[in-house]
Scaffold this motif. Sequence first.
Motif, PDB file in Angstrom:
ATOM      1  N   PHE A   1       2.771   9.321  -5.569  1.00 21.45           N
ATOM      2  CA  PHE A   1       3.539  10.323  -5.103  1.00 21.45           C
ATOM      3  C   PHE A   1       4.113  11.085  -6.325  1.00 21.45           C
ATOM      4  CE2 PHE A   1       1.290  10.264  -0.995  1.00 21.45           C
ATOM      5  CZ  PHE A   1      -0.105  10.084  -0.629  1.00 21.45           C
ATOM      6  N   SER A   2       5.189  10.680  -6.152  1.00 20.38           N
ATOM      7  CA  SER A   2       7.228  10.378  -7.161  1.00 20.38           C
ATOM      8  C   SER A   2       6.374  11.127  -8.420  1.00 20.38           C
ATOM      9  CB  SER A   2       6.857   9.152  -6.650  1.00 20.38           C
ATOM     10  OG  SER A   2       7.119   8.271  -7.739  1.00 20.38           O
ATOM     11  N   ARG A   3       5.204  10.272  -8.846  1.00 21.07           N
ATOM     12  CA  ARG A   3       5.069  10.668 -10.842  1.00 21.07           C
ATOM     13  C   ARG A   3       3.627  12.165 -10.072  1.00 21.07           C
ATOM     14  NH1 ARG A   3       8.275   7.264 -10.213  1.00 21.07           N
ATOM     15  NH2 ARG A   3       8.321   5.090 -11.633  1.00 21.07           N
ATOM     16  N   GLY A   4       3.648  12.849  -8.805  1.00 23.57           N
ATOM     17  CA  GLY A   4       3.226  13.900  -8.882  1.00 23.57           C
ATOM     18  C   GLY A   4       1.500  13.918  -8.974  1.00 23.57           C
ATOM     19  N   ASP A   5       1.117  12.442  -8.503  1.00 24.75           N
ATOM     20  CA  ASP A   5      -0.411  12.423  -8.938  1.00 24.75           C
ATOM     21  C   ASP A   5      -0.735  13.684  -7.335  1.00 24.75           C
ATOM     22  OD1 ASP A   5      -3.453  11.666  -8.175  1.00 24.75           O
ATOM     23  OD2 ASP A   5      -2.710   9.477  -9.539  1.00 24.75           O
ATOM     24  N   GLN A   6      -1.955  13.903  -7.453  1.00 23.33           N
ATOM     25  CA  GLN A   6      -2.341  14.911  -6.524  1.00 23.33           C
ATOM     26  C   GLN A   6      -3.551  14.628  -5.868  1.00 23.33           C
ATOM     27  OE1 GLN A   6      -0.274  17.457  -4.454  1.00 23.33           O
ATOM     28  NE2 GLN A   6       0.839  16.324  -5.763  1.00 23.33           N
ATOM     29  N   THR A   7      -3.877  13.144  -6.204  1.00 24.22           N
ATOM     30  CA  THR A   7      -5.118  12.880  -6.367  1.00 24.22           C
ATOM     31  C   THR A   7      -5.715  12.562  -4.456  1.00 24.22           C
ATOM     32  OG1 THR A   7      -5.548  12.781  -8.065  1.00 24.22           O
ATOM     33  CG2 THR A   7      -7.210  10.723  -6.188  1.00 24.22           C
ATOM     34  N   PRO A   8      -6.002  12.612  -3.521  1.00 24.09           N
ATOM     35  CA  PRO A   8      -6.299  12.182  -2.214  1.00 24.09           C
ATOM     36  C   PRO A   8      -6.043  10.610  -2.002  1.00 24.09           C
ATOM     37  CG  PRO A   8      -7.118  13.896  -2.096  1.00 24.09           C
ATOM     38  CD  PRO A   8      -7.123  14.062  -3.641  1.00 24.09           C
ATOM     39  N   LEU A   9      -5.071  10.366  -1.313  1.00 21.41           N
ATOM     40  CA  LEU A   9      -5.981   8.828  -1.549  1.00 21.41           C
ATOM     41  C   LEU A   9      -6.720   8.235   0.310  1.00 21.41           C
ATOM     42  CD1 LEU A   9      -2.413   7.124  -2.609  1.00 21.41           C
ATOM     43  CD2 LEU A   9      -4.146   7.577  -3.883  1.00 21.41           C
ATOM     44  N   PRO A  10      -7.161   7.392  -0.876  1.00 26.03           N
ATOM     45  CA  PRO A  10      -7.932   6.807   1.289  1.00 26.03           C
ATOM     46  C   PRO A  10      -6.712   6.142   2.154  1.00 26.03           C
ATOM     47  CG  PRO A  10      -8.531   5.567  -0.244  1.00 26.03           C
ATOM     48  CD  PRO A  10      -7.650   7.070  -1.386  1.00 26.03           C
ATOM     49  N   GLY A  11      -7.369   5.954   3.559  1.00 22.45           N
ATOM     50  CA  GLY A  11      -6.799   5.228   4.273  1.00 22.45           C
ATOM     51  C   GLY A  11      -6.833   3.958   3.645  1.00 22.45           C
TER      52      GLY A  11
ATOM     53  N   THR B   1       5.453  15.717  -3.121  1.00 24.56           N
ATOM     54  CA  THR B   1       3.963  14.951  -1.612  1.00 24.56           C
ATOM     55  C   THR B   1       3.281  14.634  -2.249  1.00 24.56           C
ATOM     56  OG1 THR B   1       3.788  18.084  -1.024  1.00 24.56           O
ATOM     57  CG2 THR B   1       5.448  17.501  -0.278  1.00 24.56           C
ATOM     58  N   GLY B   2       2.065  14.363  -1.870  1.00 25.12           N
ATOM     59  CA  GLY B   2       0.983  13.650  -1.144  1.00 25.12           C
ATOM     60  C   GLY B   2      -0.330  13.688  -0.880  1.00 25.12           C
TER      61      GLY B   2
ATOM     62  N   ALA C   1      -2.234  11.411   2.196  1.00 24.42           N
ATOM     63  CA  ALA C   1      -2.576   9.313   1.797  1.00 24.42           C
ATOM     64  C   ALA C   1      -3.113   9.471   3.755  1.00 24.42           C
ATOM     65  CB  ALA C   1      -2.007   8.692   1.500  1.00 24.42           C
ATOM     66  N   SER C   2      -4.463   9.297   3.589  1.00 27.24           N
ATOM     67  CA  SER C   2      -5.115   9.423   4.886  1.00 27.24           C
ATOM     68  C   SER C   2      -6.245  10.328   5.679  1.00 27.24           C
ATOM     69  CB  SER C   2      -4.582   8.045   5.775  1.00 27.24           C
ATOM     70  OG  SER C   2      -4.578   6.453   5.561  1.00 27.24           O
ATOM     71  N   SER C   3      -5.811  11.456   4.753  1.00 29.66           N
ATOM     72  CA  SER C   3      -6.077  12.790   4.829  1.00 29.66           C
ATOM     73  C   SER C   3      -4.652  13.230   5.395  1.00 29.66           C
ATOM     74  CB  SER C   3      -7.678  12.863   5.577  1.00 29.66           C
ATOM     75  OG  SER C   3      -8.768  12.670   5.545  1.00 29.66           O
ATOM     76  N   LEU C   4      -3.641  12.818   5.881  1.00 31.02           N
ATOM     77  CA  LEU C   4      -2.187  13.765   6.096  1.00 31.02           C
ATOM     78  C   LEU C   4      -1.262  14.109   5.080  1.00 31.02           C
ATOM     79  CD1 LEU C   4      -1.812  10.867   8.837  1.00 31.02           C
ATOM     80  CD2 LEU C   4      -1.765  13.153   9.238  1.00 31.02           C
ATOM     81  N   PRO C   5      -0.262  14.673   5.019  1.00 32.11           N
ATOM     82  CA  PRO C   5       0.523  15.514   3.684  1.00 32.11           C
ATOM     83  C   PRO C   5       1.385  14.263   4.333  1.00 32.11           C
ATOM     84  CG  PRO C   5       0.450  16.807   6.213  1.00 32.11           C
ATOM     85  CD  PRO C   5      -0.312  16.023   6.416  1.00 32.11           C
ATOM     86  N   TRP C   6       2.314  13.785   2.918  1.00 29.66           N
ATOM     87  CA  TRP C   6       3.323  12.706   2.937  1.00 29.66           C
ATOM     88  C   TRP C   6       4.527  13.308   1.832  1.00 29.66           C
ATOM     89  CZ3 TRP C   6       3.325   7.853   5.348  1.00 29.66           C
ATOM     90  CH2 TRP C   6       2.536   7.752   6.013  1.00 29.66           C
ATOM     91  N   SER C   7       5.148  12.754   2.001  1.00 29.36           N
ATOM     92  CA  SER C   7       6.407  13.298   0.837  1.00 29.36           C
ATOM     93  C   SER C   7       7.012  11.576   1.413  1.00 29.36           C
ATOM     94  CB  SER C   7       7.392  13.901   1.287  1.00 29.36           C
ATOM     95  OG  SER C   7       8.477  13.088   2.669  1.00 29.36           O
ATOM     96  N   VAL C   8       7.855  11.822   0.189  1.00 31.60           N
ATOM     97  CA  VAL C   8       7.931  10.689  -1.147  1.00 31.60           C
ATOM     98  C   VAL C   8       8.883   9.964   0.050  1.00 31.60           C
ATOM     99  CG1 VAL C   8       8.523   9.090  -3.027  1.00 31.60           C
ATOM    100  CG2 VAL C   8       7.722  10.962  -3.871  1.00 31.60           C
TER     101      VAL C   8
ATOM    102  N   VAL D   1       1.162  -0.911   0.067  1.00 33.31           N
ATOM    103  CA  VAL D   1      -0.295  -0.594   0.231  1.00 33.31           C
ATOM    104  C   VAL D   1       1.007   1.263  -0.065  1.00 33.31           C
ATOM    105  CG1 VAL D   1      -1.444   1.231   1.355  1.00 33.31           C
ATOM    106  CG2 VAL D   1      -2.258  -1.397   1.382  1.00 33.31           C
ATOM    107  N   PHE D   2       1.862   1.544   0.566  1.00 30.61           N
ATOM    108  CA  PHE D   2       2.949   2.438   0.759  1.00 30.61           C
ATOM    109  C   PHE D   2       4.200   3.309  -0.025  1.00 30.61           C
ATOM    110  CE2 PHE D   2       1.514   1.927   5.928  1.00 30.61           C
ATOM    111  CZ  PHE D   2       1.851   3.913   5.354  1.00 30.61           C
ATOM    112  N   GLN D   3       4.244   1.686  -0.801  1.00 31.15           N
ATOM    113  CA  GLN D   3       5.076   1.725  -1.876  1.00 31.15           C
ATOM    114  C   GLN D   3       4.063   2.496  -3.317  1.00 31.15           C
ATOM    115  OE1 GLN D   3       5.518  -1.680  -4.950  1.00 31.15           O
ATOM    116  NE2 GLN D   3       7.262  -2.205  -3.592  1.00 31.15           N
ATOM    117  N   TYR D   4       2.585   2.076  -3.285  1.00 32.07           N
ATOM    118  CA  TYR D   4       1.682   2.613  -4.003  1.00 32.07           C
ATOM    119  C   TYR D   4       1.840   4.278  -4.089  1.00 32.07           C
ATOM    120  CZ  TYR D   4      -2.107   3.171  -6.528  1.00 32.07           C
ATOM    121  OH  TYR D   4      -3.635   3.747  -7.413  1.00 32.07           O
ATOM    122  N   ARG D   5       1.605   4.411  -2.889  1.00 31.47           N
ATOM    123  CA  ARG D   5       1.858   5.226  -2.336  1.00 31.47           C
ATOM    124  C   ARG D   5       2.333   6.576  -3.324  1.00 31.47           C
ATOM    125  NH1 ARG D   5      -0.823   5.236   3.669  1.00 31.47           N
ATOM    126  NH2 ARG D   5      -3.067   4.969   3.271  1.00 31.47           N
ATOM    127  N   ALA D   6       3.992   5.939  -2.588  1.00 31.73           N
ATOM    128  CA  ALA D   6       5.356   6.604  -2.962  1.00 31.73           C
ATOM    129  C   ALA D   6       4.874   6.831  -4.935  1.00 31.73           C
ATOM    130  CB  ALA D   6       6.424   5.169  -2.464  1.00 31.73           C
TER     131      ALA D   6
END
Length: 171
Positions: free
Chosen positions: A82-92, A138-139, A141-148, A74-79
């Motif tokens: 975000f690394s590709r610039g996708d700004q769509t908020p991701l659910p938890g 950044t992006g 996920a789970s309503s939180l800001p994350w960097s890659v 799941v976290f790998q997918y988030r990374a």
Amino acid sequence: MKPSELQFSEPYPFYKKYIDTLKDEELLETMKNQLQNFPQFINSIPEEKMGFRYGPDKWIIAEVLLHIIDSERVFQYRALRFSRGDQTPLPGFEQDDYVPFSNAVSRNKQSIIEEYTTVRKATITLFSHLDEETLLRTGTASSLPWSVASVGFAICGHQRHHRNILRERYL
């Protein structure tokens, strides 16, 4: 990159406990070290203990190990997103919903080690091709800001957190 280089607002407070287990280790080096050490740790667990749980509502060892792998995916997918610039908020994701479908009771150590190794190699491949600018992208996920980078540190810290729990409460 090291955890001390993360912005304080990044996935705190919940994930901070995971990231803090890393002290100030370098991200890619930690991923590679865990790829070597974690399969050895799994292999050291007696096969007959894989179905052990330390309390009535606790996961068995095999479920904990598969939870680590599922979470890394799941976290790998988030990374990646975000690394590709996708700004769509991701659910938890609800970890407790995954466990009943993990088929952990039918898994042996070797199959879990093989799956872990495959997933971690993919994580290392993804992160090894990211420059510092991308790691800081950044992006949400789970309503939180994350960097890659913070996602990568969460992967490593989450694994270490659960390995520590396995050592303290299960073995």
